[in-house]
Design a protein around this motif. Structure first.
Motif, short mmCIF file in Angstrom:
data_model
loop_
_atom_site.label_atom_id
_atom_site.label_comp_id
_atom_site.label_asym_id
_atom_site.label_seq_id
_atom_site.Cartn_x
_atom_site.Cartn_y
_atom_site.Cartn_z
N ARG A 1 0.86 -1.19 0.00
CA ARG A 1 0.00 0.00 0.00
C ARG A 1 0.89 1.24 0.00
O ARG A 1 1.93 1.26 0.67
N GLU A 2 0.44 2.25 -0.71
CA GLU A 2 1.09 3.56 -0.62
C GLU A 2 0.20 4.48 0.20
O GLU A 2 -0.99 4.64 -0.11
N PHE A 3 0.75 5.06 1.25
CA PHE A 3 0.01 5.97 2.12
C PHE A 3 0.49 7.40 1.87
O PHE A 3 1.66 7.72 2.10
N ARG A 4 -0.43 8.22 1.39
CA ARG A 4 -0.10 9.62 1.14
C ARG A 4 -0.29 10.47 2.39
O ARG A 4 0.24 11.57 2.48
N ARG A 5 -1.07 9.95 3.34
CA ARG A 5 -1.26 10.61 4.63
C ARG A 5 -0.98 9.61 5.74
O ARG A 5 -1.12 8.40 5.54
N PRO A 6 -0.60 10.08 6.93
CA PRO A 6 -0.30 9.14 8.03
C PRO A 6 -1.51 8.30 8.41
O PRO A 6 -2.65 8.74 8.33
N ILE A 7 -1.24 7.07 8.84
CA ILE A 7 -2.27 6.16 9.34
C ILE A 7 -1.84 5.65 10.70
O ILE A 7 -0.64 5.41 10.93
N ARG A 8 -2.82 5.49 11.59
CA ARG A 8 -2.49 5.06 12.95
C ARG A 8 -2.01 3.62 12.98
O ARG A 8 -1.05 3.28 13.66
N GLU A 9 -2.70 2.73 12.26
CA GLU A 9 -2.30 1.32 12.26
C GLU A 9 -2.64 0.69 10.91
O GLU A 9 -3.75 0.85 10.40
N TYR A 10 -1.67 -0.04 10.36
CA TYR A 10 -1.89 -0.82 9.14
C TYR A 10 -1.43 -2.25 9.40
O TYR A 10 -0.27 -2.49 9.76
N LEU A 11 -2.35 -3.20 9.23
CA LEU A 11 -2.05 -4.62 9.38
C LEU A 11 -2.19 -5.29 8.02
O LEU A 11 -3.23 -5.19 7.39
N LEU A 12 -1.12 -5.95 7.59
CA LEU A 12 -1.12 -6.65 6.31
C LEU A 12 -0.88 -8.13 6.55
O LEU A 12 0.12 -8.52 7.17
N GLU A 13 -1.80 -8.97 6.06
CA GLU A 13 -1.68 -10.42 6.13
C GLU A 13 -1.55 -10.98 4.72
O GLU A 13 -2.27 -10.56 3.81
N ILE A 14 -0.68 -11.95 4.56
CA ILE A 14 -0.59 -12.71 3.31
C ILE A 14 -0.79 -14.17 3.67
O ILE A 14 -0.08 -14.72 4.51
N ARG A 15 -1.79 -14.82 3.05
CA ARG A 15 -2.06 -16.23 3.29
C ARG A 15 -1.74 -17.01 2.02
O ARG A 15 -2.18 -16.65 0.93
N PHE A 16 -0.97 -18.09 2.15
CA PHE A 16 -0.48 -18.86 1.01
C PHE A 16 -1.11 -20.25 0.95
O PHE A 16 -1.14 -20.97 1.95
#
Length: 301
Positions: A235-250
């Motif tokens: 993800r590209e964030f142009r403004r600050p974010i408090r929390e970003y959670l990224l999951e990848i399931r294979f």
């Protein structure tokens, strides 16, 4: 071209050329067999690889070499072992050297007008994205099957009743939007030439200044074969974010050779990387707190 200027074929190119000659297959037939296995590689690329003019570097090309070994009757890793370590990549082709993703802005503005939100880019600040959770499902062969997103917004103005989703699917067909929670799909516009989809996500009720809204939706790709995601999601964030959670399931977690998170903050030239380890459910995750502007993602081999 003089002799001093002529490129010396690499060990990879020499081994590939001899394997092709021994197989008795033309480049056209090899390309057709790769295509039948869901690997789109041009005859020109194969020709460049065996001549040494170019070598596979992108993750999609590395994946193609694995299938190419099978097509040519080689042992697993016989070609891959001759390639140098890949240069740090992990970002699709619209990622520029300065870390910014270059969107076709004029095409985007046309789609925004079609969904009745011509000023959406200027009015994004009316909804503050507090929390974002992406769960990306990777099918057999390392291709992206679906993306489920849960977002929490806080209104900074009254009567906020929708979020405009912009999704870049590149050269792949537009995914299907479904499994909505606390919102419903409104107008959806697709630009297949530029690989962009813009959709209205209409909240169940308008929210006012200080109120929050949680929505969830899934984007599902057609397949198999599913689109090639170049072994990365970000993800590209142009403004600050408090929390970003990224999951990848294979689906094929046992086939992974390595997995890592990466981050490029603002205009920084360097990329922060950290190795990730599979959990018992066959996936990995990464968390960014008080992050942005910048790019944050996960790559794998």
């Amino acid at each position: 071209m003089s002799t001093s200027e002529r490129a010396v074929p690499s060990p990879f190119a020499r081994r590939l050329r001899s394997a092709i000659a021994r197989s008795g297959l033309s480049l056209d037939r090899i390309q057709a067999r790769l295509q039948a296995s869901g690997v789109p590689i041009s005859v020109t690329a194969l020709s460049y690889w065996q001549s040494g003019k170019r070598q596979p570097e992108r993750q999609s090309s590395i994946s193609a070499v694995r299938v190419l070994e099978d097509v040519l009757g080689l042992q697993r890793g016989e070609l891959l072992s001759l390639l140098p370590p890949p240069r740090p990549r992990g970002l699709p082709s619209r990622r520029q050297a300065d870390g910014v993703v270059k969107f076709p802005m004029e095409a985007l503005r046309i789609l925004l007008e079609r969904v009745g939100a011509p000023h959406a880019l200027e009015q994004q600040h009316r909804l503050n994205l507090l929390n974002l959770h992406d769960r990306c499902e990777i099918a057999a062969g390392g291709r992206q099957r679906s993306l489920t997103t849960r977002s929490v917004f806080q209104a900074t103005a009254d009567q906020q009743d929708r979020w405009i989703l912009v999704y870049d699917h590149g050269g792949a067909p537009a995914p299907a939007l479904h499994q909505l929670r606390n919102c419903r799909s409104g107008r959806v516009e697709i630009d297949p030439e530029h690989g962009l989809t813009v959709a209205e996500l209409l909240f169940d009720r308008p929210i006012h200044r200080g109120e929050t809204c949680l929505i969830e939706y899934t984007l599902t790709n057609s397949g198999p074969p599913y689109p090639d995601c170049e072994n990365t999601y970000y993800r590209e964030f142009r403004r600050p974010i408090r929390e970003y959670l990224l999951e990848i399931r294979f689906d094929e977690a046992d086939a992974l050779r390595g997995c890592w998170q990466y981050a490029r903050r603002g205009s920084a030239e360097t990329e922060e990387r950290r190795e990730l380890h599979l959990d018992t459910a066959g996936g990995v995750h990464a968390v960014a707190l008080d992050y942005g502007p910048g790019v944050f993602g996960i790559s794998w081999e």
